[in-house]
Design an enzyme around this catalytic site. Structure first.
Site, PDB file in Angstrom:
ATOM      1  N   SER A   1      -1.655  -8.389   1.494  1.00  0.00           N
ATOM      2  CA  SER A   1      -2.430  -7.241   1.973  1.00  0.00           C
ATOM      3  C   SER A   1      -3.855  -7.262   1.447  1.00  0.00           C
ATOM      4  O   SER A   1      -4.685  -6.467   1.866  1.00  0.00           O
ATOM      5  CB  SER A   1      -1.761  -5.933   1.518  1.00  0.00           C
ATOM      6  OG  SER A   1      -1.722  -5.865   0.096  1.00  0.00           O
TER       7      SER A   1
ATOM      8  N   HIS B   1       0.007  -9.828   8.414  1.00  0.00           N
ATOM      9  CA  HIS B   1       0.196  -8.691   7.521  1.00  0.00           C
ATOM     10  C   HIS B   1       1.003  -7.599   8.203  1.00  0.00           C
ATOM     11  O   HIS B   1       0.510  -6.907   9.099  1.00  0.00           O
ATOM     12  CB  HIS B   1      -1.158  -8.144   7.062  1.00  0.00           C
ATOM     13  CG  HIS B   1      -1.039  -7.005   6.110  1.00  0.00           C
ATOM     14  ND1 HIS B   1      -1.925  -5.956   6.080  1.00  0.00           N
ATOM     15  CD2 HIS B   1      -0.102  -6.731   5.155  1.00  0.00           C
ATOM     16  CE1 HIS B   1      -1.546  -5.097   5.152  1.00  0.00           C
ATOM     17  NE2 HIS B   1      -0.448  -5.537   4.579  1.00  0.00           N
TER      18      HIS B   1
ATOM     19  N   GLU C   1      -1.300  -7.142  11.462  1.00  0.00           N
ATOM     20  CA  GLU C   1      -2.651  -7.703  11.441  1.00  0.00           C
ATOM     21  C   GLU C   1      -2.544  -9.225  11.433  1.00  0.00           C
ATOM     22  O   GLU C   1      -1.900  -9.802  10.548  1.00  0.00           O
ATOM     23  CB  GLU C   1      -3.407  -7.230  10.196  1.00  0.00           C
ATOM     24  CG  GLU C   1      -3.734  -5.756  10.210  1.00  0.00           C
ATOM     25  CD  GLU C   1      -4.419  -5.273   8.944  1.00  0.00           C
ATOM     26  OE1 GLU C   1      -5.250  -4.355   9.031  1.00  0.00           O
ATOM     27  OE2 GLU C   1      -4.114  -5.808   7.849  1.00  0.00           O
TER      28      GLU C   1
ATOM     29  N   ASN D   1      -6.354  -1.773   5.209  1.00  0.00           N
ATOM     30  CA  ASN D   1      -6.604  -1.525   3.787  1.00  0.00           C
ATOM     31  C   ASN D   1      -8.091  -1.463   3.447  1.00  0.00           C
ATOM     32  O   ASN D   1      -8.482  -0.779   2.501  1.00  0.00           O
ATOM     33  CB  ASN D   1      -5.906  -2.580   2.930  1.00  0.00           C
ATOM     34  CG  ASN D   1      -4.423  -2.298   2.799  1.00  0.00           C
ATOM     35  OD1 ASN D   1      -3.994  -1.158   2.910  1.00  0.00           O
ATOM     36  ND2 ASN D   1      -3.636  -3.339   2.578  1.00  0.00           N
TER      37      ASN D   1
END
Length: 314
Positions: A149, A170, A182, A220
């Site tokens: 991540s 991800h 992702e 993130n």
């Protein structure tokens, strides 16, 4: 003549498109390294969508726990999916479990993998060592992907000889529920690899989004600075953590406030991400250490998983 020309162009275009599609790797056999929450979730979803899956971890005990968790999760899925036909639900669970196997020897199982997904500890050195070792034994066509991540995908790719067949995948927790994946493309990732991973994500019933290999990718990169700014707001005495959480839920429509979410994600996990970003870009104000969270982590108060973080949990 114009009609013939148009037909020829269309024919050539169709042939080119078909050729490009043919070049993509159809991922059928998946090896997942790491039997924790994320790895087990990825294995479950892949096995339940017609893929043959091998889940790898260091010990039989870890794998037994992973298998038990996967079976419990599958039964929850089946209960919702086959409300009016419990027998079909049982068959779904058994078929999914039959598509999965467990191993403690990654080297021995990667020889048949179309895709190797890594979901181990968030430590670049450990990940690089794993990929470097598996690179020697995996077939040439095998794609490598990391579920990290926060760590740089390019650094991991450079530990192998297959930089063009390396990318980020991800997933989000809990994997069986969350629809987003992702797909991270490094400067060396080939279009063939990228499109193969997009197709794979879709076969899992996920919605893939594409992003470059930048800190935090999409979610993130936006989410973690927001969480840290909430803690800084509280540190300055501008508002209580309870009021901040209520404000973001009722004012922004978020399902959780930032402090609730931090406890759910894990303060240790968030600190690790922030430490990595700060090391990469020490002058970025968004990546500066957050004292109150660091203090809780030093006291082993990681949030929901330890029973205490910004809040106490039963």
């Amino acid at each position: 003549m114009a009609f013939v020309t148009r037909q020829f162009v269309r024919s050539m275009s169709s042939s080119s498109a078909a050729s490009a599609t043919a070049k993509k790797i159809v991922i059928k056999h998946v090896t997942v390294i790491g039997g924790g929450l994320m790895g087990a979730g990825i294995a479950q979803v892949a096995a339940s969508t017609g893929h043959t899956v091998v889940l790898v971890d260091q010990t039989e005990d870890i794998l037994a726990k992973s298998k038990k968790g996967i079976e419990e999760s599958l039964r929850k899925v089946a209960k919702k999916k086959f409300v009016e036909n419990p027998k079909a639900g049982d068959e779904f669970v058994e078929k999914t479990l039959s598509s999965m196997s467990m191993s403690t020897d990654a080297v021995a199982v990667v020889h048949s993998a179309d895709l190797v997904v890594e979901a181990i500890v968030e430590n670049l050195e450990v990940k690089n060592e794993l990929f470097k070792r598996l690179d020697k034994f995996a077939p040439e066509h095998t794609i490598f992907a990391s579920n990290t991540s926060s760590l740089q995908i390019t650094s991991m790719a450079n530990a192998t000889t297959r930089q063009d067949r390396f990318a980020g995948l991800h997933f989000f927790n809990p994997v069986p529920v969350m629809k987003l994946v992702e797909v991270i493309k490094t400067p060396m990732t080939s279009q063939k690899t990228f499109e193969s991973l997009l197709d794979f994500s879709k076969t899992l019933g996920k919605h893939p989004v594409s992003c470059k290999d930048t800190p935090g990718f999409v979610v993130n990169r936006l989410l973690v600075p927001y969480l840290m700014e909430a803690v800084r707001l509280h540190e300055r005495g501008d508002a209580s953590k309870e009021d901040i959480d209520i404000a973001m839920k009722l004012g922004a429509g978020y399902p959780m406030g930032p402090f609730e979410l931090l406890d759910y994600v894990g303060l240790d996990t968030t600190k690790f991400i922030m430490d990595g970003w700060h090391e990469m870009d020490p002058n970025n104000p968004l990546f500066q250490p957050v004292p109150s969270m660091n203090k809780l982590v030093a006291e082993k108060k990681f949030g929901k998983k330890t029973g205490e973080g910004f809040y106490k949990h039963k």
